[in-house]
Write a protein that holds these residues in place. Structure first.
Motif, PDB file in Angstrom:
ATOM      1  N   LEU A 106       0.837  -1.207   0.000  1.00 41.90           N
ATOM      2  CA  LEU A 106       0.000   0.000   0.000  1.00 41.90           C
ATOM      3  C   LEU A 106       0.871   1.255   0.000  1.00 41.90           C
ATOM      4  N   ALA A 107       1.889   1.264   0.862  1.00 40.20           N
ATOM      5  CA  ALA A 107       2.769   2.433   0.930  1.00 40.20           C
ATOM      6  C   ALA A 107       3.522   2.629  -0.385  1.00 40.20           C
ATOM      7  N   GLU A 108       4.017   1.532  -0.980  1.00 36.32           N
ATOM      8  CA  GLU A 108       4.720   1.634  -2.264  1.00 36.32           C
ATOM      9  C   GLU A 108       3.831   2.235  -3.334  1.00 36.32           C
ATOM     10  N   VAL A 109       2.612   1.727  -3.427  1.00 34.58           N
ATOM     11  CA  VAL A 109       1.693   2.205  -4.458  1.00 34.58           C
ATOM     12  C   VAL A 109       1.354   3.675  -4.228  1.00 34.58           C
ATOM     13  N   ALA A 110       1.107   4.065  -2.989  1.00 38.77           N
ATOM     14  CA  ALA A 110       0.751   5.451  -2.696  1.00 38.77           C
ATOM     15  C   ALA A 110       1.870   6.401  -3.109  1.00 38.77           C
TER      16      ALA A 110
ATOM     17  N   VAL B 268      -7.131 -14.837  -6.186  1.00 37.89           N
ATOM     18  CA  VAL B 268      -5.755 -14.363  -5.950  1.00 37.89           C
ATOM     19  C   VAL B 268      -5.601 -12.900  -6.366  1.00 37.89           C
ATOM     20  N   VAL B 269      -6.111 -12.561  -7.563  1.00 36.70           N
ATOM     21  CA  VAL B 269      -5.972 -11.186  -8.043  1.00 36.70           C
ATOM     22  C   VAL B 269      -6.738 -10.228  -7.142  1.00 36.70           C
ATOM     23  N   GLY B 270      -7.928 -10.646  -6.705  1.00 37.02           N
ATOM     24  CA  GLY B 270      -8.713  -9.773  -5.835  1.00 37.02           C
ATOM     25  C   GLY B 270      -8.012  -9.496  -4.522  1.00 37.02           C
ATOM     26  N   GLN B 271      -7.461 -10.539  -3.902  1.00 37.09           N
ATOM     27  CA  GLN B 271      -6.754 -10.336  -2.639  1.00 37.09           C
ATOM     28  C   GLN B 271      -5.440  -9.584  -2.848  1.00 37.09           C
ATOM     29  N   GLY B 272      -4.797  -9.854  -3.990  1.00 37.01           N
ATOM     30  CA  GLY B 272      -3.520  -9.193  -4.241  1.00 37.01           C
ATOM     31  C   GLY B 272      -3.653  -7.720  -4.573  1.00 37.01           C
TER      32      GLY B 272
ATOM     33  N   ALA C 162      -6.277   0.393  -2.122  1.00 38.23           N
ATOM     34  CA  ALA C 162      -6.151   1.293  -0.976  1.00 38.23           C
ATOM     35  C   ALA C 162      -4.996   2.271  -1.180  1.00 38.23           C
ATOM     36  N   GLY C 163      -3.877   1.756  -1.722  1.00 42.70           N
ATOM     37  CA  GLY C 163      -2.741   2.636  -1.999  1.00 42.70           C
ATOM     38  C   GLY C 163      -3.058   3.666  -3.052  1.00 42.70           C
ATOM     39  N   LEU C 164      -3.854   3.275  -4.078  1.00 41.71           N
ATOM     40  CA  LEU C 164      -4.276   4.238  -5.103  1.00 41.71           C
ATOM     41  C   LEU C 164      -5.081   5.371  -4.482  1.00 41.71           C
TER      42      LEU C 164
END
Length: 794
Positions: free
Chosen positions: A414-418, A719-723, A729-731
């Motif tokens: 999440l932090a990486e994506v944000a 898998v994709v949904g959980q991943g 959230a990060g977006l």
């Protein structure tokens, strides 16, 4: 501790794949941050090379609609007298010279300075003497001080140069000294000559920059208030010339950095975000590696190692990894700084002072240690926790596979994506701004045009008759060059710097409450100028061969000047003057051209006939077939045939001048885009790694699902949904952060809002697509799990 470091190094050597990936990740983050800090250190943080640099200031005039400007000699003299109680002021003017003698003629960049220039800077010539007050007087100053680089280049650093003669513009002058190296205001002048202060100038003939030194204890605010009081007094005393101009003052450090300051801090922030993304990635790598080390740590704990001892050993491994990555990052930063310095990129001031010095190495070491702590603490705390042994005894499942471990990894993603979103939005805004800037029409055709400057020394061309004859001969020879389709002479070309002249329009009474200056950008051009530069005629005619000496004086104006000075009227036939004596009839109106930059609005422009109003310094503009730079030799030969002692300098194609104008926004967009690309790649790797590791940890679960009849499509969707849940959230978090942070870019943007919705939408869609791909690849692997093999192993 030494034992811990040896053990850490040995363990990292035994895991070459993990170590290589982690080192490259950290080297990118630390290297980018160190490289940008090297530039910030050399450009922003390093003080000017003068004694007590914080007391050095720069003063200028300010128009309400035009902004900052130089000052005139009369205003400077009044400023100097009124400023004396808080400090001392010196003036600096431009001085260009042709150096002749026992070598090929050369154009030298000089500065005309008042006698107290070196005293204000707090320095002295390294050889010879300084200027004195008497040097400022006289029709032609007879002395000169050589710039340090010029002295070394032309005289081989000969200490006996003092007292020798040098010929400047055809006049012999005596060398009285050599300036110290490293002059930055003005930057590395070739020659320094005395600025005359006993002559008469109009108060709006603004050609001087003003440098000052404050007395001990005087603040910049006090100095600014003192200068403002002097300016207000002049406005009352000389309302015709000074009613609309005020003064301002700032530090020399700020002046030397200029508009690059905001961009450099943006670069530093972008590099910092890349470093944080690299930290998050490294932490995820360590968490993944923890799965294979859980039993090892449990065994060490069983043999008597306490939690603190285990934690210290794991943290030392992180520090060894970060310091090694920092060392590799310093090498990358050093290479980047050398490439930047070798490029002679002049969009960043003081670039020659940038180097990887002790301060930069200390910064890199501190960043490396802090980075090791950032990405190493969480994995070390989790792996050394007391509950770990119970978890292993209970079922052999690793820490990395627990719910707490998954939450930690998801939080890091999440932090990486944000942070990647913030960088990508910034890059998108700057890219759209640069695209908008390039779409602006300059008002001329820059392709296939060469520009080169030639100056006629006043000593050999003392009157207009000889000056016109020389220019006519040069132009005739240039036009005869094979391949040249058109050529002209002009006192200025776009993006080469331009002055402003006060103008008077016949029948127009200036409004004392006006909000715009009564001035225009002046050009003296020959026939063929508008054709050569491709400037469109709006109405009337352009300057042509009939506008010779002895014919009625004519002028051509641009559309902006027509609107300002002849609102609602046809300017053709109107008359305009710049001295109140010579009146020129307007014969044509041409399209606006952006002479100061694509990002600057067109200003009022006034074109005279060079055959009627001769100038001593002109640009040769040549349009021809093919590469315009191929005509450089032909232009030099044409000028040499007229006068072999005339140097041709400032030789550039018009396209090069245009390219230099957009260099700073281009580099800003490219660097931020580079950082954003690195952050995006690291984020994609992080997403892939987390999902892939989750698939490996849940192989038994997927095997059971497949054995019970689950379809591959449903497994992929799971898998994709959980991943992608932490990605979404990060977006959301990143878009909110980018919305606030983008306002920092406001001053760097052109034609684009800091909250431009297109940039935010594009980044969201693009990053979402990258995240889907990064999650889909390992998700497909989950569908290939063989239930029989998995259950047999279990």
């Amino acid at each position: 501790m030494l034992s811990d470091f040896r053990i850490a190094a040995r363990r990292l050597r035994r895991a070459p794949g993990f170590t290589t990936v982690a080192l490259l990740t950290l080297a990118l983050g630390i290297g980018a941050t160190t490289a940008i800090f090297s530039v910030v250190n050399g450009v922003l943080l390093r003080p000017p090379p003068y004694p007590e640099p914080d007391r050095l200031v720069v003063a200028w005039g300010v128009y309400p609609d035009f902004g900052r400007t130089s000052t005139s000699l009369p205003d400077f003299l009044d400023w100097r007298d009124g400023f004396a109680r808080v400090g001392e002021l010196a003036a600096i003017g431009d001085a260009q010279y042709t150096v002749t003698g026992d070598r090929a003629p050369e154009r030298a960049n000089g500065a005309a300075v008042t006698a107290n220039y070196f005293h204000v800077l707090g320095i002295a010539p390294v050889l010879g003497r300084d200027f004195v007050a008497d040097d400022e007087r006289g029709a032609v100053p007879s002395v000169v001080i050589l710039g340090n680089e010029f002295w070394r280049r032309h005289y081989g650093a000969d200490p006996a140069v003092v007292g020798k003669a040098i010929t400047l513009n055809g006049i012999s002058r005596t060398i009285i000294g050599v300036a110290p190296a490293g002059l930055e205001y003005p930057a590395s002048p070739d020659l320094l000559v005395p600025q005359r202060t006993d002559t008469t100038f109009n108060r709006r003939s603004e050609f001087l920059d003003v440098l000052g030194r404050l007395k001990p204890g005087v603040t910049v605010e006090q100095a600014r208030a003192t200068l403002a009081a002097v300016s207000a007094r002049l406005a009352q005393q000389y309302p015709q010339t000074n009613a609309r101009i005020r003064s301002d003052l700032g530090t020399l450090r700020e002046e030397l950095v200029g508009p690059a300051q905001r961009a450099l801090w943006v670069f530093m922030g972008a590099a910092g975000l890349v470093l944080l993304v690299a930290c998050a990635n490294a932490a995820n790598l360590l968490l993944a590696r923890a799965a294979g080390r859980a039993r090892e740590v449990a065994l060490v704990a069983a043999l008597g190692a306490g939690r603190r001892r285990v934690f210290r050993q794991l943290l030392v491994e992180s520090l060894v990894l970060s310091v090694a990555g920092g060392a590799l990052g310093v090498l990358l930063a050093s290479l980047g700084v050398k490439l930047l310095a070798a490029s002679h990129f002049d969009a960043i001031p003081r670039l020659g002072a940038v180097q990887v010095d002790g301060r930069v190495l200390g910064f890199a070491l501190a960043v490396s240690v802090l980075t090791g702590l950032l990405f190493g603490v969480v994995p070390a705390m989790r792996l050394s926790s007391e509950s770990l042994q119970g978890t292993l005894r209970a079922g052999g499942r690793s820490l990395a596979g627990t719910a707490g471990g998954r939450r930690t990894r998801d939080a890091l993603v999440l932090a990486e994506v944000a942070m990647a979103v913030v960088l990508l939005v910034g890059a998108a805004l700057l890219a759209r701004s640069f695209q908008r800037l390039l779409s602006v029409s300059p008002g001329f055709d820059a392709e296939h045009v060469l520009t080169a400057r030639v100056s006629l020394p006043r000593a050999r061309y003392p009157d207009d008759v000889r000056t016109r004859a020389a220019w006519d001969a040069v132009l005739m020879r240039v036009r005869a060059v094979p391949g040249v389709t058109s050529a002209a002479l002009t006192s200025n070309v776009p993006f080469a710097g331009i002055g402003y002249w006060s103008v008077q329009v016949e029948g127009r009474t200036p409004d004392p409450n006006r909000t715009t200056n009564e001035d225009a950008q002046p050009y003296s051009v020959t026939d063929g100028y508008f054709k050569t530069l491709g400037i469109r005629l709006v109405r009337g005619r352009v300057i042509d061969a009939r506008d010779r000496d002895g014919a009625p004086y004519v002028a051509v104006i641009n559309t902006e000047m027509a609107k300002r000075f002849w609102p609602g009227r046809d300017p053709i036939g109107g008359r305009v003057s710049v001295d109140g004596e010579t009146w020129c009839t307007v014969v044509g109106v041409v399209a606006d051209t952006r002479q100061e930059g694509l990002g600057q609005r067109p200003y009022a422009q006034l074109y005279f006939s060079a055959a009627q109003l001769a100038r001593g310094s002109m640009f040769v503009a040549v349009r021809g077939a093919g590469d315009p730079s191929s005509y450089v030799a032909a232009v030099r030969n044409a000028v040499a045939a007229v006068d072999p002692e005339l140097p041709v300098y400032d030789t550039r194609t018009l396209a090069e001048r245009l390219d230099r104008d957009v260099a700073r926004p281009r580099v800003t967009a490219m660097l931020v885009a580079l950082f954003a690309a690195v952050a995006l790649a690291l984020a994609a790797v992080g997403i892939y790694g987390v999902v892939a590791y989750g698939v490996a940890q849940r192989a038994r679960e997927f095997g059971i699902r497949m054995a019970l009849g689950a379809r591959p499509r449903s497994v992929v969707r799971l898998v994709v949904g959980q991943g992608t849940a932490p990605v979404l959230a990060g977006l959301a978090l990143g878009l909110g952060a980018a919305w606030g942070a983008s306002r920092v870019l406001g001053a760097l943007l052109y034609g684009v809002s800091a909250t431009d919705p297109v940039a935010f939408i594009v980044v969201t869609v693009f990053l979402g697509a990258v995240a889907l791909v990064a999650a889909y690849v390992p998700a497909r692997r989950a569908t290939r799990v063989d239930p029989v093999v998995v259950l047999a192993q279990d």
